[in-house]
Design a protein around this motif. Structure first.
Motif, PDB file in Angstrom:
ATOM      1  N   HIS A  91       0.883  -1.169   0.000  1.00 20.45           N
ATOM      2  CA  HIS A  91       0.000   0.000   0.000  1.00 20.45           C
ATOM      3  C   HIS A  91       0.916   1.212   0.000  1.00 20.45           C
ATOM      4  CE1 HIS A  91      -3.479   2.392   2.022  1.00 20.45           C
ATOM      5  NE2 HIS A  91      -3.160   2.850   0.834  1.00 20.45           N
ATOM      6  N   ALA A  92       0.833   1.998  -1.051  1.00 23.68           N
ATOM      7  CA  ALA A  92       1.654   3.206  -1.176  1.00 23.68           C
ATOM      8  C   ALA A  92       0.803   4.412  -0.814  1.00 23.68           C
ATOM      9  CB  ALA A  92       2.176   3.353  -2.599  1.00 23.68           C
ATOM     10  N   ARG A  93       1.380   5.298   0.007  1.00 25.98           N
ATOM     11  CA  ARG A  93       0.703   6.535   0.410  1.00 25.98           C
ATOM     12  C   ARG A  93       1.693   7.678   0.287  1.00 25.98           C
ATOM     13  NH1 ARG A  93      -0.460   3.034   4.856  1.00 25.98           N
ATOM     14  NH2 ARG A  93      -2.654   2.550   5.018  1.00 25.98           N
ATOM     15  N   ALA A  94       1.168   8.854  -0.015  1.00 23.26           N
ATOM     16  CA  ALA A  94       2.012  10.054  -0.028  1.00 23.26           C
ATOM     17  C   ALA A  94       1.146  11.279   0.189  1.00 23.26           C
ATOM     18  CB  ALA A  94       2.762  10.183  -1.348  1.00 23.26           C
ATOM     19  N   THR A  95       1.764  12.279   0.766  1.00 24.88           N
ATOM     20  CA  THR A  95       1.092  13.554   0.975  1.00 24.88           C
ATOM     21  C   THR A  95       2.109  14.669   0.724  1.00 24.88           C
ATOM     22  OG1 THR A  95      -0.369  14.763   2.482  1.00 24.88           O
ATOM     23  CG2 THR A  95       1.547  13.697   3.451  1.00 24.88           C
ATOM     24  N   PRO A  96       1.639  15.798   0.215  1.00 21.04           N
ATOM     25  CA  PRO A  96       2.592  16.869  -0.074  1.00 21.04           C
ATOM     26  C   PRO A  96       2.866  17.755   1.142  1.00 21.04           C
ATOM     27  CG  PRO A  96       0.435  17.493  -0.885  1.00 21.04           C
ATOM     28  CD  PRO A  96       0.307  16.089  -0.326  1.00 21.04           C
ATOM     29  N   LEU A  97       4.097  18.222   1.236  1.00 17.00           N
ATOM     30  CA  LEU A  97       4.463  19.275   2.175  1.00 17.00           C
ATOM     31  C   LEU A  97       4.374  20.567   1.385  1.00 17.00           C
ATOM     32  CD1 LEU A  97       5.639  20.292   4.888  1.00 17.00           C
ATOM     33  CD2 LEU A  97       7.909  19.961   3.866  1.00 17.00           C
ATOM     34  N   ARG A  98       3.630  21.533   1.920  1.00 19.97           N
ATOM     35  CA  ARG A  98       3.387  22.768   1.184  1.00 19.97           C
ATOM     36  C   ARG A  98       4.058  23.977   1.824  1.00 19.97           C
ATOM     37  NH1 ARG A  98      -0.712  22.197  -2.556  1.00 19.97           N
ATOM     38  NH2 ARG A  98      -1.914  20.271  -2.396  1.00 19.97           N
ATOM     39  N   ALA A  99       4.401  24.925   0.987  1.00 16.61           N
ATOM     40  CA  ALA A  99       4.923  26.219   1.445  1.00 16.61           C
ATOM     41  C   ALA A  99       3.741  27.075   1.901  1.00 16.61           C
ATOM     42  CB  ALA A  99       5.669  26.908   0.303  1.00 16.61           C
ATOM     43  N   GLU A 100       4.032  28.202   2.502  1.00 16.14           N
ATOM     44  CA  GLU A 100       2.964  29.093   2.966  1.00 16.14           C
ATOM     45  C   GLU A 100       2.036  29.528   1.843  1.00 16.14           C
ATOM     46  OE1 GLU A 100       4.135  32.352   5.437  1.00 16.14           O
ATOM     47  OE2 GLU A 100       5.464  31.091   6.640  1.00 16.14           O
ATOM     48  N   GLY A 102       1.054  27.703  -0.540  1.00 18.04           N
ATOM     49  CA  GLY A 102       0.294  26.552  -1.009  1.00 18.04           C
ATOM     50  C   GLY A 102       1.030  25.694  -2.030  1.00 18.04           C
ATOM     51  N   SER A 103       2.148  26.165  -2.527  1.00 12.20           N
ATOM     52  CA  SER A 103       2.899  25.368  -3.501  1.00 12.20           C
ATOM     53  C   SER A 103       3.529  24.157  -2.807  1.00 12.20           C
ATOM     54  CB  SER A 103       3.978  26.220  -4.175  1.00 12.20           C
ATOM     55  OG  SER A 103       4.918  26.661  -3.216  1.00 12.20           O
ATOM     56  N   ILE A 104       3.703  23.116  -3.563  1.00 12.07           N
ATOM     57  CA  ILE A 104       4.269  21.885  -3.021  1.00 12.07           C
ATOM     58  C   ILE A 104       5.784  21.998  -2.978  1.00 12.07           C
ATOM     59  CG2 ILE A 104       4.555  19.394  -3.395  1.00 12.07           C
ATOM     60  CD1 ILE A 104       1.721  19.430  -4.624  1.00 12.07           C
ATOM     61  N   ILE A 105       6.342  21.716  -1.797  1.00 15.34           N
ATOM     62  CA  ILE A 105       7.789  21.722  -1.595  1.00 15.34           C
ATOM     63  C   ILE A 105       8.355  20.338  -1.868  1.00 15.34           C
ATOM     64  CG2 ILE A 105       9.629  21.987   0.118  1.00 15.34           C
ATOM     65  CD1 ILE A 105       7.746  23.971   1.577  1.00 15.34           C
ATOM     66  N   ARG A 106       7.676  19.319  -1.344  1.00 17.09           N
ATOM     67  CA  ARG A 106       8.135  17.938  -1.469  1.00 17.09           C
ATOM     68  C   ARG A 106       6.978  17.006  -1.131  1.00 17.09           C
ATOM     69  NH1 ARG A 106      13.931  15.429  -0.130  1.00 17.09           N
ATOM     70  NH2 ARG A 106      14.378  17.014  -1.653  1.00 17.09           N
ATOM     71  N   TRP A 107       7.014  15.828  -1.687  1.00 13.07           N
ATOM     72  CA  TRP A 107       6.087  14.757  -1.351  1.00 13.07           C
ATOM     73  C   TRP A 107       6.779  13.801  -0.400  1.00 13.07           C
ATOM     74  CZ3 TRP A 107       1.058  14.119  -3.010  1.00 13.07           C
ATOM     75  CH2 TRP A 107       0.625  14.991  -4.006  1.00 13.07           C
ATOM     76  N   TYR A 108       6.051  13.336   0.618  1.00 14.01           N
ATOM     77  CA  TYR A 108       6.575  12.331   1.546  1.00 14.01           C
ATOM     78  C   TYR A 108       5.633  11.134   1.519  1.00 14.01           C
ATOM     79  CZ  TYR A 108       9.851  15.752   3.246  1.00 14.01           C
ATOM     80  OH  TYR A 108      10.878  16.663   3.313  1.00 14.01           O
ATOM     81  N   GLY A 109       6.226   9.949   1.405  1.00 17.47           N
ATOM     82  CA  GLY A 109       5.389   8.771   1.298  1.00 17.47           C
ATOM     83  C   GLY A 109       5.967   7.557   1.990  1.00 17.47           C
ATOM     84  N   THR A 110       5.142   6.522   2.048  1.00 18.17           N
ATOM     85  CA  THR A 110       5.539   5.241   2.619  1.00 18.17           C
ATOM     86  C   THR A 110       4.986   4.109   1.769  1.00 18.17           C
ATOM     87  OG1 THR A 110       3.596   5.160   4.065  1.00 18.17           O
ATOM     88  CG2 THR A 110       5.637   6.056   5.008  1.00 18.17           C
ATOM     89  N   LEU A 111       5.663   2.988   1.842  1.00 11.81           N
ATOM     90  CA  LEU A 111       5.203   1.737   1.258  1.00 11.81           C
ATOM     91  C   LEU A 111       5.016   0.765   2.409  1.00 11.81           C
ATOM     92  CD1 LEU A 111       7.771   1.434  -1.690  1.00 11.81           C
ATOM     93  CD2 LEU A 111       5.524   2.566  -1.697  1.00 11.81           C
TER      94      LEU A 111
END
Length: 125
Positions: A91-100, A102-111
């Motif tokens: 099961h792969a999941r990811a969520t974005p880390l956003r700047a103030e 609202g732009s995406i800085i990086r995605w962080y995920g797990t398997l």
């Protein structure tokens, strides 16, 4: 702090990873490389998709592309190839880390390994 964080992440049964704002993989914990036998060159960017089961590539890629284009969280199940050539369900999941702004800085995920559960579900059908 970074060393302690990395040690904690490496101890987790989950495979942690991160991606750039466009969805290119930039970091994966060592467990991925140990399990798949792939090198960073064979994993980073979009190369990771080569480890997916051929039947899962198109749908998984479509879902990941949708997440990175919309900024919506990503969640899907697929099979990936291990070093010995066998496949396991994850099961792969990811969520974005956003700047103030609202732009995406990086995605962080797990398997997360769900192989046994998935085989049980298939057997029940």
């Amino acid at each position: 702090r970074e060393a302690r964080y990395r040690a904690t992440v490496e101890l987790s049964p989950l495979i942690a990873w991160s991606a750039d704002p466009q969805g290119g993989i930039v970091d994966v914990v060592s467990r991925w490389y140990e399990q798949t036998g792939l090198t960073p060159e064979q994993t980073l960017g979009t190369a990771w998709a080569a480890a997916l089961h051929p039947e899962d590539v198109a749908e998984t890629s479509r879902q990941w592309r949708h997440a990175t284009e919309t900024g919506e969280p990503f969640s899907t199940e697929y099979r990936y190839r291990l070093r010995d050539g066998s496949y396991r369900w994850i099961h792969a999941r990811a969520t974005p880390l956003r700047a103030e702004d609202g732009s995406i800085i990086r995605w962080y995920g797990t398997l997360d390994d769900i192989h046994d559960r998935k085989l049980a579900e298939i057997a029940l059908r």
